[in-house]
Design a protein around this motif. Sequence first.
Motif, short mmCIF file in Angstrom:
data_model
loop_
_atom_site.label_atom_id
_atom_site.label_comp_id
_atom_site.label_asym_id
_atom_site.label_seq_id
_atom_site.Cartn_x
_atom_site.Cartn_y
_atom_site.Cartn_z
N PRO A 62 1.82 -10.34 8.75
CA PRO A 62 0.63 -9.55 8.25
C PRO A 62 -0.25 -8.80 9.09
O PRO A 62 0.32 -9.66 11.00
CB PRO A 62 -0.71 -10.89 8.11
CG PRO A 62 0.97 -11.31 7.65
CD PRO A 62 2.15 -11.66 8.14
N GLY A 63 -0.51 -7.66 9.79
CA GLY A 63 -0.67 -6.53 10.92
C GLY A 63 -2.20 -5.96 10.32
O GLY A 63 -3.01 -5.62 11.01
N SER A 64 -2.47 -6.03 8.66
CA SER A 64 -3.20 -5.04 8.30
C SER A 64 -4.69 -5.55 9.31
O SER A 64 -5.24 -7.41 9.46
CB SER A 64 -3.49 -4.85 7.01
OG SER A 64 -3.54 -6.18 6.18
N VAL A 65 -6.08 -5.05 8.50
CA VAL A 65 -7.27 -6.07 8.50
C VAL A 65 -7.61 -7.32 7.66
O VAL A 65 -7.65 -8.20 7.73
CB VAL A 65 -8.41 -4.45 8.68
CG1 VAL A 65 -9.76 -5.95 8.48
CG2 VAL A 65 -8.25 -4.10 9.23
N ALA A 66 -6.75 -6.93 7.05
CA ALA A 66 -7.21 -7.78 5.28
C ALA A 66 -5.81 -8.58 5.88
O ALA A 66 -6.06 -10.39 5.35
CB ALA A 66 -6.36 -7.13 4.14
N GLY A 67 -4.91 -8.62 6.20
CA GLY A 67 -3.84 -9.69 6.39
C GLY A 67 -3.93 -10.23 7.93
O GLY A 67 -3.95 -11.79 7.31
N ILE A 68 -5.10 -10.05 8.43
CA ILE A 68 -5.13 -10.80 9.99
C ILE A 68 -6.26 -11.23 9.38
O ILE A 68 -6.56 -12.90 9.30
CB ILE A 68 -6.25 -9.66 10.72
CG1 ILE A 68 -5.02 -9.18 11.74
CG2 ILE A 68 -6.74 -10.74 11.41
CD1 ILE A 68 -5.47 -8.18 12.42
N ASP A 69 -6.62 -11.01 7.96
CA ASP A 69 -7.81 -12.55 7.58
C ASP A 69 -7.87 -13.53 6.87
O ASP A 69 -8.40 -14.41 6.63
CB ASP A 69 -9.34 -11.76 6.42
CG ASP A 69 -9.81 -10.46 7.11
OD1 ASP A 69 -10.28 -10.66 8.67
OD2 ASP A 69 -10.90 -9.04 7.20
N ILE A 70 -6.46 -12.65 5.56
CA ILE A 70 -5.73 -14.19 5.54
C ILE A 70 -5.05 -15.03 6.78
O ILE A 70 -5.12 -16.12 5.98
CB ILE A 70 -4.51 -13.51 4.77
CG1 ILE A 70 -5.92 -12.33 3.61
CG2 ILE A 70 -4.35 -14.74 4.01
CD1 ILE A 70 -4.27 -11.67 2.39
N VAL A 71 -4.66 -14.31 7.80
CA VAL A 71 -3.99 -15.67 8.70
C VAL A 71 -4.81 -16.33 9.57
O VAL A 71 -4.74 -17.73 9.37
CB VAL A 71 -3.33 -14.93 9.53
CG1 VAL A 71 -3.17 -15.82 10.32
CG2 VAL A 71 -2.21 -13.90 8.85
#
Length: 464
Positions: free
Chosen positions: A248-257
Amino acid sequence: MESSSSGSCVQGTLYHWVVLLAVWLCGSQHVLSQKTTLEPKDKFLLSDPPIGLFDPIEISPSVLPHNSNPVEPLSPMYPNYTSYDPVLTGKCHVNFSALSYIIDKTASDCSIPLAPLVADVICCPQVNSLMNIFQAAYGSGNGTLVINQSSANACFSDIMSILASKGANTNIPELCTLRPSNLTDASCPVKDISSFEKIVNISKLIDACSSVDPLKECCRPVCQPAIAEAAIHISSGGANVFGGSSLPGSVAGIDIVSDCKGVVHSWLSMKLSSEEANSAFRVLSGCKVNKVCPLEFDEPSSVVKACRKASSSTPSCCAALHSYIGTRQKQIFVTNLQAINCATMFGSMLQKAGVADDIYGLCDIDLKDFSLQAFGQQGCLLRSLPTDIEFDNTTGISFTCDLSDNIAAPWPSSSSVQSLSLCAPEMSLPALPVSPKSGSSVGTSRTGIGVLLPLVFLTTSISI
């Protein structure tokens, strides 16, 4: 020798009461501070810290009123509130009595007069720890690691009501940028204990975080990478994302992490005692907080103008520098490491603007000058290690100030400060003697063993 000790004692006593008066005066203004709208503002970061619940905390500081120097010493400061039974929603089904230890500690660390002054390094880290432990307590009865949104709203309200009933500042949500969603971790796909333990290497996680070393974790992290690894695993539902393009590297992915880190914290809180979990979370929070300078630095044009040729115009330069730093002091306590960050950041700004000389040295600027001041006297630097507000019937409210003497503020060696490492380098211990007969070392060889050299500061306890 005796004369020196006597002088130090008198100086220490004067410093003690000056700091006490500053805090006492701030405490007397707590009604005003509760009505003030606190809005987050940009802070100078020396490096980009990891994402998650322990991110740097946005603080809107209180204003210290001007007053003349004290004539008489102040008595110890005692809580000026009366505890009461809070009115709860009745919709948050948690045994709050079982959480009395962590709730009482949080209320003390966020007490009405001191919360705005110690929010960055004491109050907000402790509140974040409480939120993690509370989330685990709620879910332990039904096998979940998160709280649904409707229950989170009720529970968040109840937590704040209980804290206020015990003397905590009612502005905690604004001071610490907290909201009910901190209890939900809604975007993380793994929300129950069973799924979590099937995906995560739980023995590795427990081993890394059951006993977090406060002296080593920030420089040679063990628990932090274990939490990050577990969060990334569950953010992908258990797929192997390491080394692949699916990380995960997108903004959404970062929020999930980030939300998944909250789930990991919740699971750890279930497996550790409240004391162990709280200790671990406070250390992790301190690692993030100490990387930033919470003070704001506007364009220092007046200092640059007066100090470009500081060696030939020291009086006017020092006057401008002291005046500027005086306005930067936001009347909050900072840690010794934050003060180093602030001094380095500000010095770098001045160097980029054309100030070449070490004006900190020329003008006798100390680290304490970047913390809360009392009428032009010395400030108090908090310890970089986790600390709490203490109370007893004899000394009243007290906390520990770091540094028992003045430490000169460091002038940066370069204006291009991208990041500042406050971790001392490792050194290798020499090999043990080798037996001339056997060729083997006597005992166990220590060649190449890395030894962490921590930054050591003296401490002194301040009673208010």
